[in-house]
Design a protein around this motif. Structure first.
Motif, PDB file in Angstrom:
ATOM      1  N   ILE A 138       0.838  -1.201   0.000  1.00 21.11           N
ATOM      2  CA  ILE A 138       0.000   0.000   0.000  1.00 21.11           C
ATOM      3  C   ILE A 138       0.875   1.254   0.000  1.00 21.11           C
ATOM      4  O   ILE A 138       0.637   2.187  -0.770  1.00 21.11           O
ATOM      5  CB  ILE A 138      -0.962   0.005   1.216  1.00 21.11           C
ATOM      6  CG1 ILE A 138      -2.042  -1.069   1.057  1.00 21.11           C
ATOM      7  CG2 ILE A 138      -1.604   1.371   1.409  1.00 21.11           C
ATOM      8  CD1 ILE A 138      -2.903  -1.274   2.291  1.00 21.11           C
ATOM      9  N   VAL A 139       1.898   1.269   0.851  1.00 22.47           N
ATOM     10  CA  VAL A 139       2.787   2.430   0.925  1.00 22.47           C
ATOM     11  C   VAL A 139       3.494   2.640  -0.414  1.00 22.47           C
ATOM     12  O   VAL A 139       3.593   3.773  -0.900  1.00 22.47           O
ATOM     13  CB  VAL A 139       3.805   2.265   2.086  1.00 22.47           C
ATOM     14  CG1 VAL A 139       4.885   3.320   2.024  1.00 22.47           C
ATOM     15  CG2 VAL A 139       3.087   2.318   3.421  1.00 22.47           C
ATOM     16  N   ASP A 140       3.945   1.552  -1.037  1.00 13.33           N
ATOM     17  CA  ASP A 140       4.595   1.663  -2.351  1.00 13.33           C
ATOM     18  C   ASP A 140       3.636   2.221  -3.391  1.00 13.33           C
ATOM     19  O   ASP A 140       4.006   3.078  -4.198  1.00 13.33           O
ATOM     20  CB  ASP A 140       5.126   0.302  -2.810  1.00 13.33           C
ATOM     21  CG  ASP A 140       6.286  -0.182  -1.953  1.00 13.33           C
ATOM     22  OD1 ASP A 140       6.908   0.645  -1.249  1.00 13.33           O
ATOM     23  OD2 ASP A 140       6.563  -1.402  -1.989  1.00 13.33           O
ATOM     24  N   ALA A 141       2.385   1.747  -3.372  1.00  9.97           N
ATOM     25  CA  ALA A 141       1.390   2.221  -4.333  1.00  9.97           C
ATOM     26  C   ALA A 141       1.053   3.689  -4.096  1.00  9.97           C
ATOM     27  O   ALA A 141       0.917   4.460  -5.052  1.00  9.97           O
ATOM     28  CB  ALA A 141       0.129   1.363  -4.251  1.00  9.97           C
ATOM     29  N   LEU A 142       0.930   4.089  -2.849  1.00 10.41           N
ATOM     30  CA  LEU A 142       0.632   5.492  -2.538  1.00 10.41           C
ATOM     31  C   LEU A 142       1.776   6.406  -2.966  1.00 10.41           C
ATOM     32  O   LEU A 142       1.536   7.533  -3.406  1.00 10.41           O
ATOM     33  CB  LEU A 142       0.338   5.666  -1.048  1.00 10.41           C
ATOM     34  CG  LEU A 142      -0.985   5.111  -0.537  1.00 10.41           C
ATOM     35  CD1 LEU A 142      -1.086   5.284   0.974  1.00 10.41           C
ATOM     36  CD2 LEU A 142      -2.160   5.775  -1.223  1.00 10.41           C
ATOM     37  N   ALA A 143       2.993   5.920  -2.837  1.00 13.13           N
ATOM     38  CA  ALA A 143       4.140   6.724  -3.253  1.00 13.13           C
ATOM     39  C   ALA A 143       4.108   6.953  -4.765  1.00 13.13           C
ATOM     40  O   ALA A 143       4.506   8.007  -5.246  1.00 13.13           O
ATOM     41  CB  ALA A 143       5.438   6.037  -2.842  1.00 13.13           C
TER      42      ALA A 143
ATOM     43  N   GLY B 176       1.360   6.996  11.584  1.00 11.43           N
ATOM     44  CA  GLY B 176       1.944   8.235  11.096  1.00 11.43           C
ATOM     45  C   GLY B 176       2.617   8.131   9.737  1.00 11.43           C
ATOM     46  O   GLY B 176       3.261   9.071   9.293  1.00 11.43           O
ATOM     47  N   ILE B 177       2.451   7.024   9.052  1.00 11.56           N
ATOM     48  CA  ILE B 177       3.070   6.835   7.736  1.00 11.56           C
ATOM     49  C   ILE B 177       2.201   7.431   6.635  1.00 11.56           C
ATOM     50  O   ILE B 177       2.700   7.985   5.658  1.00 11.56           O
ATOM     51  CB  ILE B 177       3.319   5.329   7.476  1.00 11.56           C
ATOM     52  CG1 ILE B 177       4.279   4.781   8.528  1.00 11.56           C
ATOM     53  CG2 ILE B 177       3.832   5.082   6.076  1.00 11.56           C
ATOM     54  CD1 ILE B 177       4.405   3.287   8.533  1.00 11.56           C
ATOM     55  N   VAL B 178       0.889   7.309   6.813  1.00  9.14           N
ATOM     56  CA  VAL B 178      -0.077   7.759   5.814  1.00  9.14           C
ATOM     57  C   VAL B 178      -0.973   8.807   6.455  1.00  9.14           C
ATOM     58  O   VAL B 178      -1.257   8.749   7.646  1.00  9.14           O
ATOM     59  CB  VAL B 178      -0.922   6.552   5.311  1.00  9.14           C
ATOM     60  CG1 VAL B 178      -2.059   6.985   4.426  1.00  9.14           C
ATOM     61  CG2 VAL B 178      -0.035   5.557   4.578  1.00  9.14           C
ATOM     62  N   LYS B 179      -1.415   9.777   5.644  1.00  8.80           N
ATOM     63  CA  LYS B 179      -2.380  10.755   6.156  1.00  8.80           C
ATOM     64  C   LYS B 179      -3.698  10.583   5.422  1.00  8.80           C
ATOM     65  O   LYS B 179      -3.744  10.146   4.269  1.00  8.80           O
ATOM     66  CB  LYS B 179      -1.857  12.177   6.036  1.00  8.80           C
ATOM     67  CG  LYS B 179      -1.722  12.692   4.629  1.00  8.80           C
ATOM     68  CD  LYS B 179      -1.224  14.130   4.635  1.00  8.80           C
ATOM     69  CE  LYS B 179      -1.016  14.585   3.208  1.00  8.80           C
ATOM     70  NZ  LYS B 179      -0.534  15.953   3.135  1.00  8.80           N
ATOM     71  N   ARG B 180      -4.777  10.916   6.120  1.00  7.85           N
ATOM     72  CA  ARG B 180      -6.133  10.779   5.592  1.00  7.85           C
ATOM     73  C   ARG B 180      -6.745  12.161   5.511  1.00  7.85           C
ATOM     74  O   ARG B 180      -6.730  12.914   6.477  1.00  7.85           O
ATOM     75  CB  ARG B 180      -6.951   9.911   6.536  1.00  7.85           C
ATOM     76  CG  ARG B 180      -8.375   9.673   6.123  1.00  7.85           C
ATOM     77  CD  ARG B 180      -9.072   8.802   7.180  1.00  7.85           C
ATOM     78  NE  ARG B 180     -10.364   8.355   6.758  1.00  7.85           N
ATOM     79  CZ  ARG B 180     -11.506   8.966   7.049  1.00  7.85           C
ATOM     80  NH1 ARG B 180     -11.487  10.058   7.787  1.00  7.85           N
ATOM     81  NH2 ARG B 180     -12.653   8.491   6.618  1.00  7.85           N
TER      82      ARG B 180
ATOM     83  N   PHE C  37      -6.154   9.077   0.779  1.00 10.92           N
ATOM     84  CA  PHE C  37      -4.980   8.703   1.534  1.00 10.92           C
ATOM     85  C   PHE C  37      -3.728   9.041   0.748  1.00 10.92           C
ATOM     86  O   PHE C  37      -3.682   8.889  -0.477  1.00 10.92           O
ATOM     87  CB  PHE C  37      -5.006   7.197   1.840  1.00 10.92           C
ATOM     88  CG  PHE C  37      -6.169   6.801   2.698  1.00 10.92           C
ATOM     89  CD1 PHE C  37      -6.079   6.866   4.085  1.00 10.92           C
ATOM     90  CD2 PHE C  37      -7.359   6.382   2.135  1.00 10.92           C
ATOM     91  CE1 PHE C  37      -7.154   6.508   4.870  1.00 10.92           C
ATOM     92  CE2 PHE C  37      -8.438   6.024   2.929  1.00 10.92           C
ATOM     93  CZ  PHE C  37      -8.338   6.089   4.314  1.00 10.92           C
ATOM     94  N   SER C  38      -2.701   9.495   1.451  1.00  6.40           N
ATOM     95  CA  SER C  38      -1.428   9.806   0.815  1.00  6.40           C
ATOM     96  C   SER C  38      -0.316   9.607   1.834  1.00  6.40           C
ATOM     97  O   SER C  38      -0.553   9.527   3.036  1.00  6.40           O
ATOM     98  CB  SER C  38      -1.425  11.232   0.267  1.00  6.40           C
ATOM     99  OG  SER C  38      -1.628  12.150   1.318  1.00  6.40           O
TER     100      SER C  38
END
Length: 114
Positions: free
Chosen positions: A54-59, A95-99, A108-109
């Motif tokens: 998910i983090v990779d996709a958001l990046a 704290g990795i992603v913000k909504r 989400f980002s």
């Protein structure tokens, strides 16, 4: 706490002190077994891998809703919206992603450090 109870039992005039001592020792043993098995479960390990994806996709994709994430990246098709939402919430709490709510939709980002 059990050590205190053990001391109280020693000072008392109970007839079955040995049984009570054995019970306390058994309970302590059970508590020690329970606390020693604190390694992550298979589901937790799998969820960590999904969260990394998910983090990779958001990046790559930038601010996006969960539904859009599922439609743009085929690896998330296999997971329900509810599961991805729960994992995303964990990422937000860590704290990795913000909504952000934009027109009643949650986007989400990745949290950027300025």
């Amino acid at each position: 706490m059990f050590a205190t109870l053990d001391g109280i039992i020693d000072d008392s005039n109970l007839e079955n002190k040995v049984e009570v001592h054995n019970f306390i020792a058994h309970e302590l043993e059970l508590l020690n077994k329970r606390s020693s098995s604190s390694r992550p479960t298979a589901t937790q390990i799998a969820n960590d891998a999904i969260k990394n994806d998910i983090v990779d996709a958001l990046a790559t994709l930038g601010p996006i809703t969960i539904s859009e994430l599922q439609s743009k990246d085929e690896k998330f098709d296999q997971y329900s919206n509810q599961k991805l939402n729960a994992l995303m919430t964990q990422l937000v709490k860590s704290g990795i992603v913000k909504r952000e709510l934009i027109k009643k939709k949650a986007y989400f980002s990745i949290v950027t450090t300025d």
